[in-house]
Design a protein around this motif. Structure first.
Motif, short mmCIF file in Angstrom:
data_model
loop_
_atom_site.label_atom_id
_atom_site.label_comp_id
_atom_site.label_asym_id
_atom_site.label_seq_id
_atom_site.Cartn_x
_atom_site.Cartn_y
_atom_site.Cartn_z
N LEU A 1 0.98 -1.24 0.30
CA LEU A 1 0.02 0.34 0.38
C LEU A 1 0.93 1.18 0.22
O LEU A 1 1.00 1.70 -0.72
CB LEU A 1 -1.34 -0.33 1.14
N ALA A 2 2.00 1.31 0.68
CA ALA A 2 2.78 1.79 1.00
C ALA A 2 3.69 2.85 -0.71
O ALA A 2 3.44 4.05 -1.14
CB ALA A 2 3.53 2.47 2.06
N ALA A 3 3.55 1.97 -0.38
CA ALA A 3 5.22 1.61 -1.94
C ALA A 3 4.06 1.73 -3.68
O ALA A 3 4.75 3.16 -3.86
CB ALA A 3 5.64 0.00 -2.31
N VAL A 4 2.88 1.50 -3.55
CA VAL A 4 2.07 1.96 -4.17
C VAL A 4 1.18 3.40 -4.33
O VAL A 4 1.58 4.09 -5.45
CB VAL A 4 0.76 1.49 -4.13
N ARG A 5 1.34 4.31 -3.22
CA ARG A 5 0.78 5.35 -2.24
C ARG A 5 2.14 5.87 -3.21
O ARG A 5 2.43 7.74 -3.24
CB ARG A 5 0.54 5.45 -1.42
N ALA A 6 3.33 5.78 -3.18
CA ALA A 6 4.49 6.15 -3.50
C ALA A 6 5.08 6.73 -4.69
O ALA A 6 6.08 7.31 -5.41
CB ALA A 6 6.14 5.72 -2.46
N GLY A 7 4.31 5.63 -5.34
CA GLY A 7 4.13 5.72 -7.18
C GLY A 7 4.80 4.95 -7.90
O GLY A 7 5.27 4.79 -8.91
N SER A 8 5.56 3.77 -6.83
CA SER A 8 5.98 2.64 -7.11
C SER A 8 5.33 1.03 -7.92
O SER A 8 4.03 1.61 -7.86
CB SER A 8 7.23 1.91 -6.73
N ALA A 9 5.23 1.22 -9.06
CA ALA A 9 5.04 0.50 -9.37
C ALA A 9 5.75 -1.58 -9.09
O ALA A 9 6.64 -1.11 -8.69
CB ALA A 9 5.79 -0.31 -11.33
N VAL A 10 4.54 -2.57 -7.69
CA VAL A 10 4.86 -2.46 -6.68
C VAL A 10 4.21 -4.62 -7.67
O VAL A 10 3.65 -4.71 -8.20
CB VAL A 10 3.55 -2.97 -5.61
N VAL A 11 4.74 -5.38 -6.72
CA VAL A 11 4.67 -7.08 -7.33
C VAL A 11 5.18 -7.38 -6.02
O VAL A 11 5.32 -7.11 -5.18
CB VAL A 11 6.03 -7.96 -7.88
N SER A 12 3.10 -8.76 -5.63
CA SER A 12 3.33 -9.04 -3.84
C SER A 12 3.86 -10.65 -4.74
O SER A 12 3.72 -11.09 -5.76
CB SER A 12 2.00 -8.29 -4.00
N VAL A 13 4.15 -10.91 -3.63
CA VAL A 13 5.20 -12.19 -3.76
C VAL A 13 4.64 -12.61 -2.46
O VAL A 13 4.33 -12.40 -1.30
CB VAL A 13 6.52 -12.42 -4.40
N GLY A 14 3.85 -14.32 -2.40
CA GLY A 14 3.42 -15.34 -1.35
C GLY A 14 3.77 -16.60 -2.26
O GLY A 14 4.27 -16.46 -3.37
N LEU A 15 2.73 -17.58 -1.52
CA LEU A 15 2.74 -19.17 -1.63
C LEU A 15 1.87 -18.87 -2.28
O LEU A 15 0.52 -18.32 -2.27
CB LEU A 15 2.52 -19.44 -0.34
N GLU A 16 1.62 -20.49 -2.57
CA GLU A 16 0.10 -20.34 -3.73
C GLU A 16 -1.42 -20.52 -2.35
O GLU A 16 -2.56 -20.28 -3.04
CB GLU A 16 0.48 -22.18 -4.35
N ARG A 17 -0.66 -20.70 -1.23
CA ARG A 17 -2.28 -21.19 -0.44
C ARG A 17 -2.38 -19.35 0.18
O ARG A 17 -3.31 -19.23 1.16
CB ARG A 17 -1.48 -21.66 1.26
N ASP A 18 -0.77 -18.54 -0.40
CA ASP A 18 -1.51 -17.12 0.39
C ASP A 18 -2.57 -15.97 -0.77
O ASP A 18 -3.23 -15.04 -1.30
CB ASP A 18 -0.10 -16.16 0.06
N ALA A 19 -3.39 -16.67 -1.62
CA ALA A 19 -4.29 -16.70 -2.65
C ALA A 19 -5.43 -15.20 -2.27
O ALA A 19 -5.55 -14.09 -3.44
CB ALA A 19 -5.42 -17.65 -3.28
#
Ligand code: ZN
Length: 388
Positions: free
Chosen positions: A218-236
């Motif tokens: 949220l903070a990085a998006v709001r700062a204007g960055s392009a953001v990739v969120s990475v998790g495990l398959e169980r984190d759908a």
């Protein structure tokens, strides 16, 4: 000490709970053992404040404390957990009222650590989370019950606020849940993205889609960055939440996938990676961070998981000239975080919706299991509500 003032404050305090003279607290007695205890409400001196807790955050990492895996905490038991606290002022001494500009009934948050009264090199530089006079890293959730006045944790109906603790008034626009999310989790996300240098034109990969990871998204998006969120398959569901918060891409790591493969998939999506915020803590997540970051990029470590000692490929760090940062919590960020929550709300995003589970104090152990992702639930932020 002018105790007369304080006693009157308590007696006159409409905000004090119906129970009147005692606080209810979840006390960590020993590994895997909580008890619900009634503790006397303290007399509030001229410099002190007593809060009636509205909500207290439950952190997945508190599972390690509860399991007795952190020897430091076992040695301090009995104690009350809980360091993400919002509440209303139930009693306030005269001096505190004047100095803080706060009064009975005000809705506030108290920060988990505070600058030492005597001042030290770190506190003087604003780094009170690593205070030189606080070698035991003591604060809310980590001070023994034996230390008067015992109410040192948010897993309780009341917490005591000493003179040096940092209180912030919560903007009236924010709900209790939004305030809870902003007071610590969002404050962490804000500081970690700021120190990492997130901003327009930067690509930020956030590893780990738990509450802190989502706050960093949220903070990085709001700062204007392009953001990739990475998790495990169980984190759908958490990855879906990251998308709804503005992540440009989400990546679910398949069972058995190695960090090099994941890094390649991420680079295929975004090309260069300027910043990685590593919020999962496990060795493969650390490896992924150093693997995926581009030369001259920054890796910001914000999570530690067991085992705490993990191999680092120094040659890789050197050959890519990677900057490594290790920001500790969120000194001097809570006010900004509360303002950010208001700004987001005005733009249609209520961070309070990231609080997905509320439990009564008596169910604290169950709340910890949910927060630590050990149940069938798909939580984002889990909280205790002493009024339940
Ligand atoms: Zn200090």
């Amino acid at each position: 000490m002018n105790n007369q003032t304080s006693v009157t404050s308590i007696r006159d305090g409409a905000a004090v709970s119906a129970a009147g003279t005692t606080a209810t607290a979840v006390v960590y007695e020993a590994p895997r053992t909580f008890s619900l205890r009634e503790l006397p409400l303290p007399e509030v001196g001229p410099d002190d404040v007593l809060l009636e807790v509205t909500l207290c955050g439950v952190d997945g990492s508190e599972l390690h404390m509860f399991n007795g895996e952190l020897e430091m905490f076992n040695g301090r038991a009995p104690l009350i957990f809980g360091d993400e606290i919002v509440g209303r002022i139930a009693a306030i001494g005269e001096a505190a009222r004047e100095e803080r500009g706060l009064d009975m009934g005000d809705f506030v948050t108290v920060e988990s650590r505070w600058p030492c009264p005597e001042g030290c090199r770190h506190c003087d530089r604003g780094q009170y989370f690593i205070c030189l006079n606080n070698t035991g890293h003591r604060g809310y959730g980590s001070i023994p019950l034996a230390e008067a006045p015992s109410l040192w944790g948010g897993y309780a109906s009341h917490v005591y606020v000493p003179r040096n603790a940092l209180l912030y008034r919560i903007p009236p626009q924010l709900s209790e849940r939004a305030a809870l999310f902003a007071c610590s989790v969002l404050a962490n996300g804000l500081r970690w993205t700021e120190v990492s240098g997130a901003g327009p034109g930067k690509t930020v990969v956030v590893i780990g889609p738990g509450p802190q990871g989502l706050a960093s998204v949220l903070a990085a998006v709001r700062a204007g960055s392009a953001v990739v969120s990475v998790g495990l398959e169980r984190d759908a569901e958490r990855l879906a939440a990251a998308s709804s918060l503005g992540a440009a891409h989400t990546v679910a790591i398949a069972p058995g996938e190695n960090p090099g493969e994941t890094a390649e998939r991420i680079r295929a999506l975004v090309g260069e990676v300027d910043i990685v915020i590593e919020g999962a803590g496990f060795a493969p997540a650390k490896q992924l961070a150093y693997e995926v970051v581009s030369p001259l990029g920054t890796v910001t470590n914000v999570a530690v998981a067991s085992p705490i000692e993990q191999p680092v490929n120094f040659q890789q760090m050197l050959m890519k000239e990677i900057k490594m940062l290790n920001p500790m919590s969120h000194p001097h960020t809570v006010g900004k975080s509360l303002d950010l929550a208001v700004e987001l709300l005005e733009n249609g995003l209520d961070v309070g919706r990231l609080v997905t589970h509320e439990f009564a104090l008596r169910d604290a152990a169950a709340a910890i299991d949910v927060a630590a992702n050990r149940t069938e639930e798909s939580p984002i932020k889990v909280v205790l509500n002493p009024a339940l």
